[in-house]
Design a protein around this motif. Structure first.
Motif, PDB file in Angstrom:
ATOM      1  N   ARG A  68      29.432  24.621  95.792  1.00  0.00           N
ATOM      2  CA  ARG A  68      30.718  24.420  95.118  1.00  0.00           C
ATOM      3  C   ARG A  68      31.518  23.246  95.703  1.00  0.00           C
ATOM      4  N   HIS A 120      34.068  20.717  91.177  1.00  0.00           N
ATOM      5  CA  HIS A 120      33.205  21.720  91.816  1.00  0.00           C
ATOM      6  C   HIS A 120      31.754  21.459  91.424  1.00  0.00           C
ATOM      7  N   GLU A 176      29.489  23.502  88.699  1.00  0.00           N
ATOM      8  CA  GLU A 176      30.011  23.725  87.350  1.00  0.00           C
ATOM      9  C   GLU A 176      29.521  22.604  86.435  1.00  0.00           C
ATOM     10  N   HIS A 232      36.788  22.690  84.699  1.00  0.00           N
ATOM     11  CA  HIS A 232      35.982  23.588  85.513  1.00  0.00           C
ATOM     12  C   HIS A 232      35.168  24.500  84.590  1.00  0.00           C
ATOM     13  N   SER A 233      34.306  25.310  85.215  1.00  0.00           N
ATOM     14  CA  SER A 233      33.746  26.442  84.509  1.00  0.00           C
ATOM     15  C   SER A 233      33.706  27.577  85.539  1.00  0.00           C
TER      16      SER A 233
HETATM   17 ZN    ZN Z   1      35.892  25.101  89.567  1.00  0.00          ZN
END
Ligand code: ZN
Ligand code: ARG
Length: 444
Positions: A247, A185, A188, A328-329
């Motif tokens: 994203r 993403h 992130e 991810h974050s």
């Molecule tokens: Zn993510």
């Protein structure tokens, strides 16, 4: 002033004055009705950017809203008595402040002694894709006995996705593989930075740390620090919140026609980008994804329609991967499969859960950072088409985990995590990864 000039300046004033302001709201839905309302908003209004999606009563929701949309949105919240407060008042202001801070830091660092390092790269900063490529290539040159770099696919915009393989090349034989990816993403940013820290540890600690030496001698690490370079570069290209908080990938525009009313021609809207973590072949197109190309969670035309996801599939299927880790974050959660619906697990749940718990404990031991442990659906929200689910369910890797890194949800900056958080985030997460690598070595 002659007329065109006046017109021109008027236009200029108009555009500047019309810059949208974006605010992130923290919502606390307490009933199923309120959650359902928010879910409908997410599906029907693509202009609402959910940083944290609605899942169930009692779970917080974070959403970025422009000032154009603001009043109507707040009215809707009030109508349904949904408790809300401001998380970030002016997103662009924060983006600009952080950029200024970063630029200052860069000037300072240049005066210090990074030159001492053979491979110059400041792990404490967010980097461009070009810098990442240069770093990986210079590792391959400096540590040829451990490192090789290869592309695993080419993105829509023509960037090659680099994979760095780390293993002791002198002892051959079949070794178990560990897959690690970051940056699926775009927004992130702490994810690719964290993964780059792992690479640095494996390569530079090989001579210094017996456990790392064992990991590099006996395992093959396949690491993709930036799986979505098009999206990442796009998110770096402007301070505009709609760009910084991109994203998806940058797949070409897809258009849909919408009816506007009786006797009126339909309008056509075109949007770019597929949510790569909805594009894997695991309950593709079901809960938590969208068929609307303008949605943040657009699943794509079909499973693996995107070059980035197809590259993961092909590489994982062609190698002996025992462990699959994807970063991810944000939210501070360590997830194991399955995330497409609540209370759904693999039949070796106990192995995955106990490994995840030990990993979270090791992470916690560094700075006392708290992680939740569970499936994506049980801890965050259900979402189909996710890579960790596909890796376990379809590619049959033993250990498959998804990390949602810092910050926790109570912290205000979310995706806009400051650069001084990179090293602490990476350090603690590395402890968790080492636990999982040790478990991988124990496999029969
Ligand atoms: Zn993510
Ligand atoms: N933040 C991640 C996403 O939205 C979480 C996905 C969790 N995995 C899952 N299969 N539900 O993609």
């Amino acid at each position: 002033m002659h007329v065109p000039l006046i017109l021109f300046s008027a236009l200029l004033v108009f555009t500047v004055a019309h810059q949208k302001k974006f605010t992130v709201w923290r919502l606390q839905p307490t009933s199923t009705n309120q959650v359902e309302l928010l879910k409908n908003l997410q599906l029907n209004d693509v202009k609402l950017d959910f940083w944290k999606s609605p899942s169930e009563a009692g779970k917080e929701v974070h959403v970025m809203v422009s000032d154009e949309k603001g009043p109507k949105f707040l009215e809707e919240l009030d109508d349904h008595s949904i408790t809300h407060s401001i998380m970030i008042d002016d997103v662009q202001k924060v983006i600009v402040e952080q950029k200024e801070k970063r630029d200052k830091l860069r000037k300072q660092v240049r005066l210090h002694d990074w030159r001492e390092q053979k491979v110059q790269f400041n792990l404490a900063q967010y980097h461009s894709f070009a810098d990442v490529i240069n770093y990986l290539n210079s590792l391959a040159i400096t540590y040829p006995e451990l490192v090789s770099v290869q592309p695993i696919g080419t993105t829509h915009e023509g960037r090659q996705i680099p994979l760095i393989k780390i293993t002791n090349k002198r002892n051959g034989g079949t070794k178990r593989g560990i897959w690690v990816d970051g940056g699926i993403h775009a927004r992130e940013w702490v994810s690719p930075s964290t993964v780059l820290y792992f690479i640095h540890q494996l390569v530079t600690q090989y001579d210094k740390d017996a456990q790392i030496r064992q990991f590099v001698d006996q395992l093959e690490w396949y690491i993709v620090p930036l799986l979505n370079p098009d999206g990442y570069e796009y998110s770096r290209s402007s301070n505009d919140p709609e760009i910084r908080l991109w994203r998806k990938n940058r797949s070409p525009p897809k258009c849909i026609q919408q009816a506007t009313g009786l006797f009126q021609p339909p309008t056509t809207t075109c949007c770019q980008g597929v949510d790569l973590n909805r594009n894997f072949d695991w309950f593709f197109g079901q809960v938590g994804s969208s068929t609307d190309p303008c949605s943040e969670i657009y699943q794509g035309a079909y499973a693996f329609s995107e070059p980035e996801t197809a590259a993961v599939r092909d590489f994982v299927q062609r190698h002996r991967i025992s462990t699959f880790l994807t970063f991810h974050s944000y939210s501070q959660i360590l997830m194991y499969p399955f995330g497409h619906q609540v209370r759904t697990y693999s039949n070796d749940l106990n192995d995955l859960r106990s490994t995840a718990l030990s990993a979270a404990q090791a992470l916690n031991s560094v700075y006392n950072t708290q992680y939740k442990v569970g499936t994506g659906a049980d801890t965050l929200y259900p979402a189909s088409g996710g890579s960790e689910d596909w890796a376990k369910g379809k590619a049959h890797v033993k250990y498959s985990f998804l990390f949602e890194l810092r910050p926790e949800e109570q912290v205000w900056d979310g995706f806009l995590l400051a650069e001084n958080q990179i090293i602490p985030t990476a350090r603690e997460t590395w402890e968790a990864v080492k636990v999982i690598a040790a478990k991988t070595l124990e496999l029969p």
